[in-house]
Enzyme design. Sequence first.
Site, short mmCIF file in Angstrom:
data_model
loop_
_atom_site.label_atom_id
_atom_site.label_comp_id
_atom_site.label_asym_id
_atom_site.label_seq_id
_atom_site.Cartn_x
_atom_site.Cartn_y
_atom_site.Cartn_z
N HIS A 199 1.24 -17.22 -0.51
CA HIS A 199 0.92 -15.72 -0.18
C HIS A 199 2.49 -14.73 0.01
O HIS A 199 3.19 -15.17 -0.61
CB HIS A 199 1.12 -15.85 1.58
CG HIS A 199 0.76 -14.71 2.89
ND1 HIS A 199 1.48 -13.66 2.43
CD2 HIS A 199 -0.26 -14.37 3.50
CE1 HIS A 199 0.56 -12.96 3.42
NE2 HIS A 199 -0.27 -13.36 3.71
N GLY A 203 -4.47 -11.39 10.14
CA GLY A 203 -2.61 -11.74 9.89
C GLY A 203 -3.04 -10.99 11.49
O GLY A 203 -3.82 -12.06 12.99
N GLY A 204 -2.94 -9.73 11.06
CA GLY A 204 -2.72 -9.24 12.64
C GLY A 204 -3.92 -9.74 14.02
O GLY A 204 -2.90 -9.62 15.05
N ASN A 260 -3.75 -16.53 10.84
CA ASN A 260 -2.60 -16.82 9.73
C ASN A 260 -1.68 -15.85 10.90
O ASN A 260 -1.50 -14.55 10.73
CB ASN A 260 -2.74 -15.97 8.60
CG ASN A 260 -1.09 -16.04 8.28
OD1 ASN A 260 -0.25 -16.69 8.92
ND2 ASN A 260 -1.46 -15.40 7.06
N TRP A 261 -0.47 -16.14 11.80
CA TRP A 261 -0.15 -15.71 13.07
C TRP A 261 1.16 -15.51 12.78
O TRP A 261 1.87 -14.84 13.14
CB TRP A 261 0.18 -16.97 14.28
CG TRP A 261 -1.31 -17.39 14.67
CD1 TRP A 261 -2.57 -17.34 14.44
CD2 TRP A 261 -0.89 -18.33 16.14
NE1 TRP A 261 -2.73 -18.03 15.95
CE2 TRP A 261 -1.96 -18.56 16.63
CE3 TRP A 261 0.67 -18.84 16.78
CZ2 TRP A 261 -2.44 -19.36 17.53
CZ3 TRP A 261 0.08 -19.35 17.78
CH2 TRP A 261 -1.44 -19.88 18.33
N LYS A 262 1.32 -15.18 11.36
CA LYS A 262 2.94 -15.81 10.14
C LYS A 262 4.27 -15.52 11.53
O LYS A 262 3.73 -16.85 12.24
CB LYS A 262 3.05 -14.11 10.30
CG LYS A 262 1.63 -13.80 9.69
CD LYS A 262 1.49 -11.86 8.49
CE LYS A 262 0.10 -12.01 7.94
NZ LYS A 262 0.56 -10.74 6.70
N SER A 310 -5.71 -6.27 6.97
CA SER A 310 -6.21 -5.43 7.66
C SER A 310 -7.92 -5.95 8.43
O SER A 310 -8.70 -4.68 8.65
CB SER A 310 -6.21 -4.44 6.89
OG SER A 310 -4.68 -4.27 7.08
P1 13P Z 1 -3.36 -8.54 8.20
O1 13P Z 1 -4.50 -9.04 9.07
O2 13P Z 1 -2.18 -8.50 9.37
O3 13P Z 1 -3.66 -7.37 6.81
O4 13P Z 1 -2.61 -9.93 7.03
C1 13P Z 1 -3.67 -10.68 6.31
C2 13P Z 1 -2.14 -11.71 6.04
O5 13P Z 1 -1.67 -11.65 5.29
C3 13P Z 1 -3.33 -12.34 6.69
O6 13P Z 1 -2.73 -13.41 6.06
#
Ligand code: 13P
Length: 251
Positions: free
Chosen positions: A96, A235-236, A9-11, A214
């Site tokens: 989300h 995410g990150g 998920n690149w956000k 994380s």
């Molecule tokens: P992180 O991996 O950056 O903690 O984010 C998780 C997330 O929200 C994936 O949708």
Amino acid sequence: MSNKIVAGNWKMNKGFTEAEELIEELISLFEKEEVESEVIICPPFPYLEIATDYAQDGFFKVGAQNISPFPCGAYTGEVSAGMLRSMEVDYCIIGHSERRKYFNEDDKMLTAKVNQALENKLIPIFCVGEALPEREAGKHFEVVRRMVRHGLFHLDTSEFAKVIIAYEPVWAIGTGVNATPQQAAEMHAYIRTLIAERYGDDIAAQTKILYGGSLNAKNAADIFSQPGVDGGLVGGASLVAEEFFEICKKA
Ligand code: 13P
């Protein structure tokens, strides 16, 4: 195939050129070494077409990060499930915690989004998870139970069978503090008992439940090896090709 799923998920990150570069870097890694898990990348809307073009190489599938609860029409700024389906997007993240928090998405809206996704043959990746005060108060099971039931249990069995669930404790998202493998396993098992009560043991056993929060190349193997953890929503760490690739290899 390992039967596990890793979704990135690149956000709201990356510019147009960077997005293409990241996808190209990923593909060159996938070309060098085979990955057994199913990989999904979920870039922001404007980059979906780049992703679906590259997806033709067969290394990953593509998901959106959000959809409209409405089918089509005068809803300025919205993107419908049908539009995404028409451009070969296969998945969609729904519910989300960032959308629940910053865009006030409530259960009613989320059920409408889930319905739109399924009607248009998109697979929902439905996110649930408790905030830190809820865990500290020992309410995490109750909170997740409510989210799963209110968001998904209106579905009939054949519809529900298509859904992927992501357990993402809010306190683990973007904080560098992941849930312990035991905490993840415990919640995944709990979600599966809820599913079994509503849809039976077979559906509960086959439902994919991903962990998110994380995840990185160091902790992924431990978390993915837990019973009932079917992969991850990253995410990150999905914004750096080598890191994401390492996570995919661990699944
Ligand atoms: P992180 O991996 O950056 O903690 O984010 C998780 C997330 O929200 C994936 O949708």
